[in-house]
Write an enzyme that holds these catalytic residues in place. Structure first.
Site, PDB file in Angstrom:
ATOM      1  N   LYS A 222     -14.057  -7.389  -1.839  1.00 52.98           N
ATOM      2  CA  LYS A 222     -13.571  -8.315  -2.998  1.00 52.98           C
ATOM      3  C   LYS A 222     -14.251  -9.471  -2.909  1.00 52.98           C
ATOM      4  CE  LYS A 222      -8.789  -6.332  -2.732  1.00 52.98           C
ATOM      5  NZ  LYS A 222      -7.458  -6.676  -2.190  1.00 52.98           N
TER       6      LYS A 222
ATOM      7  N   TYR B 255      -5.410  -2.078 -11.109  1.00 50.14           N
ATOM      8  CA  TYR B 255      -4.108  -2.342 -10.605  1.00 50.14           C
ATOM      9  C   TYR B 255      -2.844  -2.255 -11.299  1.00 50.14           C
ATOM     10  CZ  TYR B 255      -6.397  -4.712  -6.367  1.00 50.14           C
ATOM     11  OH  TYR B 255      -7.195  -4.929  -5.423  1.00 50.14           O
TER      12      TYR B 255
ATOM     13  N   ASN C  19      -7.756 -10.676   1.075  1.00 49.23           N
ATOM     14  CA  ASN C  19      -7.655  -9.878   2.007  1.00 49.23           C
ATOM     15  C   ASN C  19      -8.855  -8.981   2.045  1.00 49.23           C
ATOM     16  OD1 ASN C  19      -7.261  -8.109  -0.147  1.00 49.23           O
ATOM     17  ND2 ASN C  19      -5.318  -7.243   0.875  1.00 49.23           N
TER      18      ASN C  19
ATOM     19  N   HIS D 124     -10.719  -3.704  -0.628  1.00 47.07           N
ATOM     20  CA  HIS D 124      -9.495  -2.883  -1.018  1.00 47.07           C
ATOM     21  C   HIS D 124     -10.001  -1.312  -0.622  1.00 47.07           C
ATOM     22  CE1 HIS D 124      -7.163  -0.480  -3.745  1.00 47.07           C
ATOM     23  NE2 HIS D 124      -8.148   0.066  -4.032  1.00 47.07           N
TER      24      HIS D 124
ATOM     25  N   GLU E  17     -10.729   6.198  -8.711  1.00 47.55           N
ATOM     26  CA  GLU E  17     -11.274   4.934  -8.573  1.00 47.55           C
ATOM     27  C   GLU E  17     -12.774   5.029  -8.695  1.00 47.55           C
ATOM     28  OE1 GLU E  17      -9.410   2.998  -5.260  1.00 47.55           O
ATOM     29  OE2 GLU E  17      -7.396   2.634  -6.193  1.00 47.55           O
TER      30      GLU E  17
HETATM   31  P1  CMP Z   1      -5.165  -3.921  -2.327  1.00 43.41           P
HETATM   32  O1  CMP Z   1      -5.353  -3.101  -0.959  1.00 43.41           O
HETATM   33  O2  CMP Z   1      -6.421  -4.463  -3.195  1.00 43.41           O
HETATM   34  O3  CMP Z   1      -3.938  -3.583  -2.995  1.00 43.41           O
HETATM   35  C1  CMP Z   1      -3.203  -4.482  -3.844  1.00 43.41           C
HETATM   36  C2  CMP Z   1      -3.377  -5.667  -3.854  1.00 43.41           C
HETATM   37  O4  CMP Z   1      -2.296  -6.736  -4.136  1.00 43.41           O
HETATM   38  C3  CMP Z   1      -3.440  -6.193  -2.213  1.00 43.41           C
HETATM   39  O5  CMP Z   1      -4.674  -5.460  -1.833  1.00 43.41           O
HETATM   40  C4  CMP Z   1      -3.515  -7.557  -2.219  1.00 43.41           C
HETATM   41  O6  CMP Z   1      -4.797  -8.245  -2.525  1.00 43.41           O
HETATM   42  C5  CMP Z   1      -2.507  -7.961  -3.407  1.00 43.41           C
HETATM   43  N1  CMP Z   1      -1.235  -8.194  -2.881  1.00 43.41           N
HETATM   44  C6  CMP Z   1      -0.290  -7.318  -2.489  1.00 43.41           C
HETATM   45  N2  CMP Z   1       0.937  -8.080  -1.879  1.00 43.41           N
HETATM   46  C7  CMP Z   1       0.615  -9.309  -2.408  1.00 43.41           C
HETATM   47  C8  CMP Z   1       1.249 -10.642  -2.389  1.00 43.41           C
HETATM   48  N3  CMP Z   1       2.649 -10.638  -1.869  1.00 43.41           N
HETATM   49  N4  CMP Z   1       0.726 -11.563  -2.937  1.00 43.41           N
HETATM   50  C9  CMP Z   1      -0.668 -11.638  -3.266  1.00 43.41           C
HETATM   51  N5  CMP Z   1      -1.228 -10.598  -3.319  1.00 43.41           N
HETATM   52  C10 CMP Z   1      -0.733  -9.556  -2.925  1.00 43.41           C
END
Ligand code: CMP
Length: 137
Positions: free
Chosen positions: A3, A43, A106, A109, A120
């Site tokens: 990301k 998403y 984070n 993905h 994807e």
């Molecule tokens: P990802 O694995 O890309 O899948 C969905 C994404 O939503 C997740 O990683 C986070 O980046 C984001 N996400 C999930 N929960 C939250 C939250 N409570 N606040 C902000 N971002 C979130």
């Protein structure tokens, strides 16, 4: 996919290394500026969530690195390598456990099932960008 925060923090090499060292085979790789439309499609299952607008802003805030990896049990194993969505809950030794602290930043993905993995790859890559190869004999 690495990301925007992972790209900006210079973690692309580290993340690729972890997948390579595990024994997976790289079949697709590109630096890519994601559009709002693509982010919303990727998403779409999270559309009702309160954090959805911020998630779309974040994922489109800079280039991502899209990767396709192949190997035995690659999807389940990649999820273990990546760790829990919330980096504070991710185990040490995982990418998120070692390198991140915020759920909204984070780093990486990973697809959550082989079926979603195929979808994807179709969403993020053109057919010609996926290269099937075998090691030289
Ligand atoms: P990802 O694995 O890309 O899948 C969905 C994404 O939503 C997740 O990683 C986070 O980046 C984001 N996400 C999930 N929960 C939250 C939250 N409570 N606040 C902000 N971002 C979130």
């Amino acid at each position: 996919m690495v990301k925007p925060d992972g790209v900006q923090r210079g973690l692309v090499g580290e993340i690729i290394t972890r997948f390579e060292k595990k024994g997976f085979k790289l079949t697709g790789l590109k630096l890519f500026q994601c559009s709002k439309d693509l982010a919303e499609e990727h998403y779409k299952d999270l559309k009702g969530k309160s954090f959805f607008p911020k998630l779309i802003d974040y994922i489109t805030s800079g280039p991502v690195v899209c990767m396709a990896w192949e190997g035995v049990g690659v999807v389940a194993s990649a999820r273990k390598l990546i760790g829990s969505t919330d980096p504070l809950k991710a185990e040490p030794g995982t990418i998120r456990g070692d390198l991140a602290v915020q759920i909204g930043r984070n780093i990486v993905h990973g697809s959550d099932s082989p079926e979603n993995g195929k979808c994807e790859i179709g969403l993020w890559f053109n057919e010609a960008e996926i290269v099937q190869w075998t090691p030289a004999q």
